[in-house]
Design a protein around this motif. Structure first.
Motif, short mmCIF file in Angstrom:
data_model
loop_
_atom_site.label_atom_id
_atom_site.label_comp_id
_atom_site.label_asym_id
_atom_site.label_seq_id
_atom_site.Cartn_x
_atom_site.Cartn_y
_atom_site.Cartn_z
N GLU A 1 21.62 25.55 82.78
CA GLU A 1 20.16 25.42 82.66
C GLU A 1 19.66 26.06 81.36
O GLU A 1 18.87 25.45 80.63
N GLN A 2 20.11 27.26 81.05
CA GLN A 2 19.70 27.93 79.81
C GLN A 2 20.07 27.10 78.59
O GLN A 2 19.30 27.00 77.64
N PHE A 3 21.26 26.52 78.63
CA PHE A 3 21.71 25.68 77.52
C PHE A 3 20.74 24.52 77.29
O PHE A 3 20.30 24.28 76.17
N PHE A 4 20.43 23.79 78.35
CA PHE A 4 19.51 22.65 78.20
C PHE A 4 18.14 23.10 77.74
O PHE A 4 17.53 22.45 76.88
N LEU A 5 17.64 24.20 78.27
CA LEU A 5 16.33 24.70 77.85
C LEU A 5 16.32 24.99 76.35
O LEU A 5 15.40 24.59 75.63
N LYS A 6 17.34 25.68 75.87
CA LYS A 6 17.40 26.06 74.46
C LYS A 6 17.60 24.86 73.54
O LYS A 6 16.98 24.77 72.48
N HIS A 7 18.50 23.97 73.92
CA HIS A 7 18.89 22.90 72.99
C HIS A 7 18.03 21.65 73.06
O HIS A 7 18.11 20.81 72.16
N ILE A 8 17.24 21.52 74.11
CA ILE A 8 16.37 20.34 74.20
C ILE A 8 14.91 20.69 73.96
O ILE A 8 14.21 19.97 73.26
N PHE A 9 14.47 21.83 74.50
CA PHE A 9 13.04 22.10 74.48
C PHE A 9 12.61 23.23 73.54
O PHE A 9 11.45 23.29 73.18
N GLU A 10 13.49 24.11 73.14
CA GLU A 10 13.12 25.17 72.21
C GLU A 10 13.47 24.74 70.81
O GLU A 10 14.60 24.37 70.53
N LYS A 11 12.49 24.80 69.93
CA LYS A 11 12.73 24.36 68.55
C LYS A 11 12.36 25.43 67.57
O LYS A 11 11.63 26.29 67.77
N TYR B 1 16.74 14.33 71.26
CA TYR B 1 17.82 14.84 72.09
C TYR B 1 18.05 13.96 73.31
O TYR B 1 17.11 13.60 74.01
N GLU B 2 19.32 13.63 73.54
CA GLU B 2 19.71 12.85 74.71
C GLU B 2 20.97 13.48 75.28
O GLU B 2 21.96 13.65 74.57
N THR B 3 20.92 13.80 76.57
CA THR B 3 22.09 14.38 77.21
C THR B 3 22.93 13.29 77.84
O THR B 3 22.43 12.21 78.18
N TYR B 4 24.21 13.57 78.00
CA TYR B 4 25.09 12.66 78.72
C TYR B 4 24.93 12.91 80.21
O TYR B 4 24.66 14.03 80.64
N GLY B 5 25.13 11.87 80.99
CA GLY B 5 25.04 12.02 82.43
C GLY B 5 25.18 10.70 83.14
O GLY B 5 25.89 9.80 82.67
N LEU B 6 24.48 10.57 84.25
CA LEU B 6 24.51 9.36 85.07
C LEU B 6 23.10 8.79 85.15
O LEU B 6 22.16 9.34 84.62
N GLY B 7 22.98 7.65 85.85
CA GLY B 7 21.68 7.01 85.98
C GLY B 7 21.43 5.99 84.89
O GLY B 7 20.35 5.43 84.78
N VAL B 8 22.44 5.76 84.07
CA VAL B 8 22.39 4.78 83.01
C VAL B 8 23.57 3.83 83.21
O VAL B 8 24.54 4.17 83.88
N PRO B 9 23.53 2.63 82.64
CA PRO B 9 24.65 1.70 82.80
C PRO B 9 25.98 2.30 82.33
O PRO B 9 26.00 3.16 81.42
N ALA B 10 27.06 1.82 82.91
CA ALA B 10 28.40 2.30 82.54
C ALA B 10 28.71 2.07 81.07
O ALA B 10 29.51 2.79 80.48
N THR B 11 28.05 1.10 80.46
CA THR B 11 28.28 0.79 79.04
C THR B 11 27.39 1.58 78.10
O THR B 11 27.56 1.51 76.88
N SER B 12 26.46 2.35 78.64
CA SER B 12 25.52 3.12 77.82
C SER B 12 26.23 4.24 77.07
O SER B 12 27.14 4.87 77.58
#
Length: 135
Positions: free
Chosen positions: A125-135, A53-64
Motif C-alpha cells: 500500500e505504501q508503495f502504491f501511495l508513493k509511486h502513484i499519488f505523491e509527486k 501511472y498504470e499498475t499491472y493487475g487483473l480486470g483487463v483483457p489477457a492481451t492488455s
C-alpha cells in the motif's frame, strides 16, 4: 488498503476490481501463492491508472499490456527474474517494480539480466501511495 482506496477516490483514478475466482485462476497460472495483501489489491482495484501511472493487475483483457499474467510470462523468461514475484509497475529503461509475494516486499528489478537492483522498505500500500499519488 483504506488509505490507498481514499486516494483512488480523491484522484478519480481508474480501477478494475476483480472477484476471487479471477485471483484463484491467476494463482493457478502462476504456480505460486499470492500474498493476502496482493490479493486484496486485486480484489479492490484490479489495476490502478492515474495520470501517467498504470499498475499491472487483473480486470483487463489477457492481451492488455496491464495484464499481470501477460507481463509475468514475458519478464520471467529472464533468468534473473525473482521467484514468487509479480510485476506491479514499470519504471522505464528495462526497470520494473516487482512484488515478492513470499517475502512481501517490493524489489526494483532490471532486465535484460540486470537482476534485483534494490529492495524497498515500503509495504504494498505504501508503495502504491508513493509511486502513484505523491509527486
Amino acid at each position: 488498503m483504506k488509505a490507498l482506496e481514499q486516494q483512488v477516490k480523491n484522484h478519480r483514478a481508474i480501477t478494475r476490481p476483480v472477484i476471487q475466482d479471477e485471483i484463484d485462476a491467476l494463482q493457478a497460472s502462476l504456480g505460486f501463492a499470492l500474498s493476502n495483501d496482493y490479493c486484496e489489491y486485486l480484489n479492490r482495484f484490479g489495476i490502478i491508472a492515474h495520470d501517467a501511472y498504470e499498475t499491472y493487475g487483473l480486470g483487463v483483457p489477457a492481451t492488455s499490456h496491464l495484464n499481470v499474467l501477460r507481463m509475468y510470462k514475458d519478464l520471467s523468461a529472464d533468468s534473473s527474474y525473482p521467484a514468487n514475484s509479480v510485476p506491479v509497475l514499470e519504471l522505464g529503461d528495462g526497470q520494473y517494480y516487482l512484488y515478492d509475494c513470499q517475502d512481501k516486499q517490493i524489489v526494483l528489478w532490471a532486465t535484460p539480466n540486470g537482476g534485483v537492483v534494490r529492495t524497498l522498505k515500503d509495504d504494498l500500500e505504501q508503495f502504491f501511495l508513493k509511486h502513484i499519488f505523491e509527486k
